[in-house]
Design a protein around this motif. Structure first.
Motif, short mmCIF file in Angstrom:
data_model
loop_
_atom_site.label_atom_id
_atom_site.label_comp_id
_atom_site.label_asym_id
_atom_site.label_seq_id
_atom_site.Cartn_x
_atom_site.Cartn_y
_atom_site.Cartn_z
N LEU A 152 -20.72 -15.69 -5.87
CA LEU A 152 -19.68 -14.66 -6.04
C LEU A 152 -18.39 -15.07 -5.35
O LEU A 152 -17.29 -14.79 -5.85
N ARG A 153 -18.51 -15.71 -4.20
CA ARG A 153 -17.29 -16.18 -3.52
C ARG A 153 -16.56 -17.22 -4.35
O ARG A 153 -15.33 -17.34 -4.27
N ALA A 154 -17.34 -17.98 -5.13
CA ALA A 154 -16.73 -19.03 -5.95
C ALA A 154 -16.10 -18.46 -7.23
O ALA A 154 -15.32 -19.15 -7.89
N GLN A 155 -16.46 -17.20 -7.58
CA GLN A 155 -15.92 -16.58 -8.80
C GLN A 155 -14.92 -15.48 -8.40
O GLN A 155 -15.29 -14.33 -8.19
N SER A 159 -14.78 -8.42 -11.59
CA SER A 159 -14.36 -7.06 -11.25
C SER A 159 -15.33 -6.45 -10.25
O SER A 159 -16.45 -6.95 -10.05
N TRP A 160 -14.92 -5.33 -9.63
CA TRP A 160 -15.80 -4.64 -8.66
C TRP A 160 -17.07 -4.18 -9.36
O TRP A 160 -18.16 -4.26 -8.78
N GLU A 161 -16.97 -3.69 -10.61
CA GLU A 161 -18.14 -3.23 -11.35
C GLU A 161 -19.14 -4.36 -11.59
O GLU A 161 -20.35 -4.17 -11.48
N GLU A 162 -18.63 -5.54 -11.93
CA GLU A 162 -19.51 -6.68 -12.17
C GLU A 162 -20.24 -7.11 -10.89
O GLU A 162 -21.43 -7.42 -10.92
N ILE A 163 -19.53 -7.08 -9.79
CA ILE A 163 -20.15 -7.45 -8.52
C ILE A 163 -21.22 -6.43 -8.13
O ILE A 163 -22.33 -6.78 -7.73
#
Length: 333
Positions: A152-155, A159-163
């Protein structure tokens, strides 16, 4: 034909009476039944001298030990079942009292030695209370979460929803890992299920009633096989080890945590255990058996040879806490 003879030789050396139970029938090697016979060999069933000798060996081998008591093999299974049916409700409390909580560290060390990765398929035998299974799920979840955070840090463009969706997917948090808890005792499984429910373990976990000597699973199914403080209670340890080898995938790992022979007299006395059993659980007899079963279990080197006889390679062991317990490891290669 050369392969057949070699297998027969191994079976004969490892367990003299195994020849009467295993053979080549139709599709491959399996438990031998009347009417099936080895290609190129005479039937070894009653009626021929070899069959008579094997039956004689079978008769002599029907006696075994239940602690220090000599009993029939049929009796031992029922007696062991009754012991664990009796101790199931107080099992965790007694483990803490008997080991001063050190059993938790021993089980943690078993997981650290295993080092499972996301996607690992684990079979935990005699694991009814769930101690190894829960540790396994925690471990692989932590591994997967760490990997997920790095991704996740690399992407940067998510969006907040996707995370949030990624973190809320409970099944995905294990990375496809799964643990199958197999135990022959219904009461132990019942306690384990209650603990799982209370502690919120759902995904990646299943419970099966089954016998370590005749596992209800296909061959080449699991990445890791564990058995903690259970194999000394099995009537035929050699059969349990053979079953462990059968259900593991090629490259799979066998791990056993078990009490061992202690040379230091300061830590070798287990006689306080029945006293604690009487005080805490009102059950001296069951805990006296547990003490006797510890003393009857083979020492580390002898058990190592038994694991090798079952077909495992790269077999090692590590003694813990002055040899009170040991972690045994082997691979199916």
């Amino acid at each position: 034909m050369r392969r057949t003879v070699r297998l027969l030789s191994h079976v004969n050396m490892a367990a003299p009476r195994a020849l009467a139970r295993w053979g080549f029938c139709d599709r491959g090697w399996s438990r031998l039944m009347p009417g099936c016979r080895l290609p190129g060999f005479r039937s070894c069933w009653p009626g021929c001298p070899l069959g008579a000798r094997l039956l004689s060996q079978e008769k002599r081998a029907t006696e075994t030990h239940f602690g220090f008591e000599t009993v029939s093999e049929e009796e031992k299974g029922g007696k062991v079942y009754q012991v664990f049916e009796s101790v199931a409700k107080k099992y965790d409390v007694m483990n803490d009292m008997m080991s001063l909580g050190i059993h938790r560290i021993w089980k943690d060390l078993l997981l650290w030695k295993m080092r499972p990765f996301p996607g690992t398929q684990l079979l935990d035998v005699a694991g009814g209370t769930g101690d190894i299974a829960f540790r396994f799920l925690n471990y692989v979840q932590a591994q997967y979460r760490g990997k997920q955070k790095r991704q996740l840090r690399a992407q940067q463009n998510l969006s907040w929803e996707e995370i949030a969706q990624k973190y809320q997917n409970e099944e995905d948090s294990l990375g496809g890992s799964h643990v199958m808890v197999c135990d022959i005792n219904k009461e132990m499984l019942k306690i384990g299920k209650q603990k799982a429910s209370a502690q919120g373990y759902k995904a990646g976990l299943a419970w099966v009633l089954g016998d370590a000597e005749e596992l209800p699973f296909d061959e080449d199914k699991f990445d890791v096989y564990t058995i903690a403080f259970g194999i000394r209670n099995v009537t035929h340890i050699d059969r349990a080890l053979q079953e462990a080898h059968r259900v593991l995938k090629p490259g799979g790992r066998f791990l056993c945590l078990e009490f061992s022979q202690v040379n230091n007299p300061l830590v070798s006395s287990f006689q306080v255990i029945p006293v604690l059993g009487e005080i805490i659980a009102g059950d001296w007899k069951s805990y006296q058996y547990l003490v006797e079963s510890i003393r009857q279990f083979p020492p580390q080197e002898e058990f190592k040879e038994m694991i090798e006889d079952a077909g495992f390679q790269k077999v090692t062991y590590e003694s813990l806490t002055s040899g009170i317990v040991a972690i045994h490891s082997g691979f199916k290669l």
